[in-house]
Design a protein around this motif. Structure first.
Motif, PDB file in Angstrom:
ATOM      1  N   MET A   1       0.663  24.950  -1.304  1.00  0.00           N
ATOM      2  CA  MET A   1       1.724  24.753  -0.326  1.00  0.00           C
ATOM      3  C   MET A   1       1.274  25.391   0.993  1.00  0.00           C
ATOM      4  N   ASP A   2       1.447  24.643   2.069  1.00  0.00           N
ATOM      5  CA  ASP A   2       1.033  25.204   3.355  1.00  0.00           C
ATOM      6  C   ASP A   2       2.032  26.260   3.816  1.00  0.00           C
ATOM      7  N   ASP A   3       1.609  27.038   4.802  1.00  0.00           N
ATOM      8  CA  ASP A   3       2.409  28.176   5.275  1.00  0.00           C
ATOM      9  C   ASP A   3       3.768  27.736   5.812  1.00  0.00           C
ATOM     10  N   ARG A   4       3.817  26.637   6.535  1.00  0.00           N
ATOM     11  CA  ARG A   4       5.089  26.175   7.103  1.00  0.00           C
ATOM     12  C   ARG A   4       6.091  25.809   6.003  1.00  0.00           C
ATOM     13  N   LYS A   5       5.632  25.066   5.004  1.00  0.00           N
ATOM     14  CA  LYS A   5       6.536  24.692   3.911  1.00  0.00           C
ATOM     15  C   LYS A   5       7.003  25.925   3.146  1.00  0.00           C
ATOM     16  N   GLU A   6       6.143  26.892   2.990  1.00  0.00           N
ATOM     17  CA  GLU A   6       6.532  28.123   2.306  1.00  0.00           C
ATOM     18  C   GLU A   6       7.593  28.871   3.113  1.00  0.00           C
ATOM     19  N   ARG A   7       7.435  28.919   4.431  1.00  0.00           N
ATOM     20  CA  ARG A   7       8.434  29.561   5.292  1.00  0.00           C
ATOM     21  C   ARG A   7       9.773  28.825   5.200  1.00  0.00           C
ATOM     22  N   ILE A   8       9.731  27.497   5.191  1.00  0.00           N
ATOM     23  CA  ILE A   8      10.955  26.702   5.070  1.00  0.00           C
ATOM     24  C   ILE A   8      11.609  26.989   3.720  1.00  0.00           C
ATOM     25  N   ARG A   9      10.811  27.002   2.654  1.00  0.00           N
ATOM     26  CA  ARG A   9      11.341  27.256   1.319  1.00  0.00           C
ATOM     27  C   ARG A   9      12.021  28.622   1.258  1.00  0.00           C
ATOM     28  N   GLN A  10      11.379  29.642   1.811  1.00  0.00           N
ATOM     29  CA  GLN A  10      11.956  30.985   1.791  1.00  0.00           C
ATOM     30  C   GLN A  10      13.244  31.053   2.603  1.00  0.00           C
ATOM     31  N   ARG A  11      13.267  30.391   3.751  1.00  0.00           N
ATOM     32  CA  ARG A  11      14.473  30.407   4.584  1.00  0.00           C
ATOM     33  C   ARG A  11      15.600  29.621   3.912  1.00  0.00           C
ATOM     34  N   ALA A  12      15.290  28.466   3.326  1.00  0.00           N
ATOM     35  CA  ALA A  12      16.306  27.679   2.623  1.00  0.00           C
ATOM     36  C   ALA A  12      16.889  28.475   1.462  1.00  0.00           C
ATOM     37  N   TYR A  13      16.050  29.226   0.764  1.00  0.00           N
ATOM     38  CA  TYR A  13      16.521  30.063  -0.341  1.00  0.00           C
ATOM     39  C   TYR A  13      17.462  31.145   0.180  1.00  0.00           C
ATOM     40  N   ALA A  14      17.106  31.768   1.296  1.00  0.00           N
ATOM     41  CA  ALA A  14      17.961  32.809   1.880  1.00  0.00           C
ATOM     42  C   ALA A  14      19.312  32.223   2.308  1.00  0.00           C
ATOM     43  N   ILE A  15      19.297  31.024   2.863  1.00  0.00           N
ATOM     44  CA  ILE A  15      20.546  30.356   3.255  1.00  0.00           C
ATOM     45  C   ILE A  15      21.391  30.093   2.013  1.00  0.00           C
ATOM     46  N   TRP A  16      20.752  29.569   0.963  1.00  0.00           N
ATOM     47  CA  TRP A  16      21.443  29.279  -0.291  1.00  0.00           C
ATOM     48  C   TRP A  16      22.106  30.537  -0.847  1.00  0.00           C
ATOM     49  N   GLU A  17      21.358  31.636  -0.863  1.00  0.00           N
ATOM     50  CA  GLU A  17      21.923  32.892  -1.358  1.00  0.00           C
ATOM     51  C   GLU A  17      23.067  33.377  -0.474  1.00  0.00           C
ATOM     52  N   SER A  18      22.900  33.274   0.846  1.00  0.00           N
ATOM     53  CA  SER A  18      23.936  33.770   1.758  1.00  0.00           C
ATOM     54  C   SER A  18      25.238  32.976   1.641  1.00  0.00           C
ATOM     55  N   GLU A  19      25.160  31.747   1.140  1.00  0.00           N
ATOM     56  CA  GLU A  19      26.350  30.912   0.960  1.00  0.00           C
ATOM     57  C   GLU A  19      26.925  31.005  -0.451  1.00  0.00           C
ATOM     58  N   GLY A  20      26.418  31.939  -1.243  1.00  0.00           N
ATOM     59  CA  GLY A  20      26.956  32.121  -2.585  1.00  0.00           C
ATOM     60  C   GLY A  20      26.322  31.238  -3.642  1.00  0.00           C
ATOM     61  N   ARG A  21      25.133  30.726  -3.383  1.00  0.00           N
ATOM     62  CA  ARG A  21      24.366  29.913  -4.322  1.00  0.00           C
ATOM     63  C   ARG A  21      25.095  28.644  -4.786  1.00  0.00           C
ATOM     64  N   PRO A  22      25.604  27.854  -3.854  1.00  0.00           N
ATOM     65  CA  PRO A  22      26.314  26.628  -4.253  1.00  0.00           C
ATOM     66  C   PRO A  22      25.346  25.586  -4.825  1.00  0.00           C
ATOM     67  N   GLU A  23      25.834  24.815  -5.775  1.00  0.00           N
ATOM     68  CA  GLU A  23      25.021  23.746  -6.357  1.00  0.00           C
ATOM     69  C   GLU A  23      25.087  22.502  -5.484  1.00  0.00           C
ATOM     70  N   GLY A  24      23.999  21.743  -5.466  1.00  0.00           N
ATOM     71  CA  GLY A  24      23.981  20.455  -4.783  1.00  0.00           C
ATOM     72  C   GLY A  24      23.838  20.512  -3.272  1.00  0.00           C
ATOM     73  N   GLU A  25      23.511  21.654  -2.724  1.00  0.00           N
ATOM     74  CA  GLU A  25      23.384  21.789  -1.272  1.00  0.00           C
ATOM     75  C   GLU A  25      21.931  22.002  -0.836  1.00  0.00           C
ATOM     76  N   ASP A  26      20.988  21.779  -1.752  1.00  0.00           N
ATOM     77  CA  ASP A  26      19.592  22.075  -1.469  1.00  0.00           C
ATOM     78  C   ASP A  26      19.039  21.293  -0.284  1.00  0.00           C
ATOM     79  N   ARG A  27      19.401  20.039  -0.164  1.00  0.00           N
ATOM     80  CA  ARG A  27      18.885  19.233   0.960  1.00  0.00           C
ATOM     81  C   ARG A  27      19.408  19.765   2.299  1.00  0.00           C
ATOM     82  N   ARG A  28      20.702  20.098   2.337  1.00  0.00           N
ATOM     83  CA  ARG A  28      21.292  20.640   3.572  1.00  0.00           C
ATOM     84  C   ARG A  28      20.641  21.975   3.937  1.00  0.00           C
ATOM     85  N   HIS A  29      20.404  22.821   2.936  1.00  0.00           N
ATOM     86  CA  HIS A  29      19.756  24.109   3.197  1.00  0.00           C
ATOM     87  C   HIS A  29      18.336  23.913   3.707  1.00  0.00           C
ATOM     88  N   TRP A  30      17.604  22.975   3.096  1.00  0.00           N
ATOM     89  CA  TRP A  30      16.225  22.706   3.510  1.00  0.00           C
ATOM     90  C   TRP A  30      16.202  22.197   4.959  1.00  0.00           C
TER      91      TRP A  30
END
Length: 79
Positions: free
Chosen positions: A1-30
């Motif tokens: 995985m390139d560095d940019r995609k890894e940064r996006i993945r980490q940020r999307a994960y942080a967003i997901w956690e900050s919103e209480g880990r909702p299901e089905g929102e992965d595309r919006r977080h990404w």
């Protein structure tokens, strides 16, 4: 995985956690993570340093279903 995609993945994960880990929102977080990082990449280097520090400071969010009852910061007096 390139560095940019890894940064996006980490940020999307942080967003997901900050919103209480909702299901089905992965595309919006990404997509939100992609937008945020694209905006940061266009800023001067001094601003980007502050943003990276903020990303790592995202705290753990307790999901509403597991949060204690009562007012925040006060003990629950229920039996």
């Amino acid at each position: 995985m390139d560095d940019r995609k890894e940064r996006i993945r980490q940020r999307a994960y942080a967003i997901w956690e900050s919103e209480g880990r909702p299901e089905g929102e992965d595309r919006r977080h990404w997509e939100r993570a992609e937008r945020e990082l694209a905006e940061r990449d266009q800023r001067p280097a001094s601003d980007a340093t502050n943003d990276r520090r903020e990303e790592s400071e995202v705290g753990t969010v307790v999901a509403p279903s597991t949060a204690p009852r009562g007012k925040a910061g006060q003990p629950n007096n229920e039996p």
